[in-house]
Design a protein around this motif. Sequence first.
Motif, PDB file in Angstrom:
ATOM      1  N   MET A  81      14.636  18.794  11.560  1.00 49.48           N
ATOM      2  CA  MET A  81      14.850  20.234  11.352  1.00 49.48           C
ATOM      3  C   MET A  81      13.558  20.941  10.934  1.00 49.48           C
ATOM      4  O   MET A  81      13.243  22.014  11.440  1.00 49.48           O
ATOM      5  N   THR A  82      12.803  20.331  10.030  1.00 49.21           N
ATOM      6  CA  THR A  82      11.582  20.994   9.535  1.00 49.21           C
ATOM      7  C   THR A  82      10.386  20.760  10.477  1.00 49.21           C
ATOM      8  O   THR A  82       9.339  21.382  10.296  1.00 49.21           O
ATOM      9  N   GLU A  83      10.562  19.906  11.490  1.00 48.66           N
ATOM     10  CA  GLU A  83       9.480  19.746  12.472  1.00 48.66           C
ATOM     11  C   GLU A  83       9.247  21.058  13.212  1.00 48.66           C
ATOM     12  O   GLU A  83       8.176  21.296  13.769  1.00 48.66           O
ATOM     13  N   LYS A  84      10.281  21.920  13.217  1.00 47.71           N
ATOM     14  CA  LYS A  84      10.156  23.216  13.911  1.00 47.71           C
ATOM     15  C   LYS A  84       9.416  24.254  13.056  1.00 47.71           C
ATOM     16  O   LYS A  84       9.034  25.300  13.541  1.00 47.71           O
ATOM     17  N   VAL A  85       9.249  23.958  11.759  1.00 47.19           N
ATOM     18  CA  VAL A  85       8.597  24.916  10.848  1.00 47.19           C
ATOM     19  C   VAL A  85       7.074  24.778  11.012  1.00 47.19           C
ATOM     20  O   VAL A  85       6.557  23.662  11.046  1.00 47.19           O
ATOM     21  N   PRO A  86       6.337  25.906  11.145  1.00 50.90           N
ATOM     22  CA  PRO A  86       4.873  25.818  11.297  1.00 50.90           C
ATOM     23  C   PRO A  86       4.234  25.012  10.169  1.00 50.90           C
ATOM     24  O   PRO A  86       4.616  25.135   9.006  1.00 50.90           O
ATOM     25  N   GLU A  87       3.239  24.206  10.551  1.00 49.74           N
ATOM     26  CA  GLU A  87       2.538  23.324   9.604  1.00 49.74           C
ATOM     27  C   GLU A  87       2.016  24.098   8.389  1.00 49.74           C
ATOM     28  O   GLU A  87       2.081  23.623   7.243  1.00 49.74           O
ATOM     29  N   LYS A  88       1.532  25.327   8.656  1.00 51.45           N
ATOM     30  CA  LYS A  88       0.968  26.177   7.591  1.00 51.45           C
ATOM     31  C   LYS A  88       2.013  26.450   6.496  1.00 51.45           C
ATOM     32  O   LYS A  88       1.718  26.397   5.306  1.00 51.45           O
ATOM     33  N   ILE A  89       3.235  26.712   6.918  1.00 51.91           N
ATOM     34  CA  ILE A  89       4.332  27.004   5.968  1.00 51.91           C
ATOM     35  C   ILE A  89       4.684  25.740   5.180  1.00 51.91           C
ATOM     36  O   ILE A  89       4.887  25.776   3.966  1.00 51.91           O
ATOM     37  N   LEU A  90       4.749  24.614   5.885  1.00 53.45           N
ATOM     38  CA  LEU A  90       5.105  23.357   5.206  1.00 53.45           C
ATOM     39  C   LEU A  90       4.060  23.003   4.144  1.00 53.45           C
ATOM     40  O   LEU A  90       4.401  22.590   3.032  1.00 53.45           O
ATOM     41  N   THR A  91       2.798  23.184   4.487  1.00 56.18           N
ATOM     42  CA  THR A  91       1.719  22.898   3.528  1.00 56.18           C
ATOM     43  C   THR A  91       1.856  23.824   2.321  1.00 56.18           C
ATOM     44  O   THR A  91       1.710  23.389   1.165  1.00 56.18           O
ATOM     45  N   MET A  92       2.185  25.093   2.581  1.00 59.53           N
ATOM     46  CA  MET A  92       2.347  26.058   1.494  1.00 59.53           C
ATOM     47  C   MET A  92       3.529  25.668   0.592  1.00 59.53           C
ATOM     48  O   MET A  92       3.435  25.713  -0.630  1.00 59.53           O
ATOM     49  N   MET A  93       4.629  25.232   1.218  1.00 59.24           N
ATOM     50  CA  MET A  93       5.821  24.843   0.446  1.00 59.24           C
ATOM     51  C   MET A  93       5.546  23.589  -0.379  1.00 59.24           C
ATOM     52  O   MET A  93       5.998  23.470  -1.517  1.00 59.24           O
ATOM     53  N   ALA A  94       4.791  22.658   0.192  1.00 61.13           N
ATOM     54  CA  ALA A  94       4.442  21.432  -0.534  1.00 61.13           C
ATOM     55  C   ALA A  94       3.588  21.798  -1.750  1.00 61.13           C
ATOM     56  O   ALA A  94       3.797  21.294  -2.857  1.00 61.13           O
ATOM     57  N   GLU A  95       2.641  22.699  -1.549  1.00 55.75           N
ATOM     58  CA  GLU A  95       1.759  23.167  -2.638  1.00 55.75           C
ATOM     59  C   GLU A  95       2.543  23.859  -3.753  1.00 55.75           C
ATOM     60  O   GLU A  95       2.258  23.709  -4.933  1.00 55.75           O
TER      61      GLU A  95
END
Length: 239
Positions: A184-198
């Motif tokens: 499901m989260t593979e569809k989320v842009p990498e930039k957003i995922l990095t921001m959410m992880a941060e």
Amino acid sequence: MRLDGKVCIITGAGSGIGRAAAELFAKEGAIVIACDVNETSYENPNIHFYKLDVTDRNRIAEVVKDVVEKFGKIDVLVNNAGITRDALIQNMTEEDWDKVINVNLKGVFNMTQAVVPYMLEAGKGSIINTSSVVGVYGNIGQTNYAATKAGVIGMTKTWAKEFARKGAQIRVNAVAPGFIKTPMTEKVPEKILTMMAEKAALKRLGEPIEVAYVYLFLASDESSYITGQVIGVDGGLIL
Ligand code: NAP
């Protein structure tokens, strides 16, 4: 084992969090009824696959009947199936609104309505609904998804009161994951995922098994005095 002999239905069990939960529950002694729209298979013989779309009420009735005939009861229902169709509201089509509402919200209603009579008859059971941090705090581009995940919390609290009304030990809780590494989260842009992880206190995304362990706790008798709750599994994303 923590789920010895419990008959547990898990929807959306072909992938991601649902799949991790099916495997974990079986390892903990459950008879797992793994339901998904997509055909799949499992190594553990205690996982029984049923092709099922949570929007198809006829198929749900058929599967629930078959499970009760074969296994005699239903102890746990995990309403885990979910989809996204993201867009800003100005661009969201009616079709994408309807699709997400039908699967994520009405699907939970459909499954619970079919299963709960057996739990009421037995006077016990555990229902676990999958919400999301998005259902509590909102998210840009997810009008439809946020509406369903907030709705799931409303249904959880309503059912916690409604199903226990006559003294039945039927517990209903919701889990609200943050950002978990799944298809499901593979569809989320990498930039957003990095921001959410941060943004998460633990500075990383979650793994499917980390949500599955919370499902396991809520499915087991270890959580026997917990009902109507929303448990965040988000690495401290929302504090
Ligand atoms: P996933 O990997 O996409 O798994 C969901 C599974 O459900 C897929 O196999 C999917 O099939 C299936 N499914 C879709 N529509 C269905 C239907 N109508 N009937 C039965 N099964 C259906 O997603 P996930 O990340 O594990 O998500 C599991 C749950 O956690 C969802 O409710 C999701 O909203 C929630 N959640 C996830 C996250 C996250 O970060 N991953 C965060 C918060 C909440 P298709 O692949 O064909 O769609």
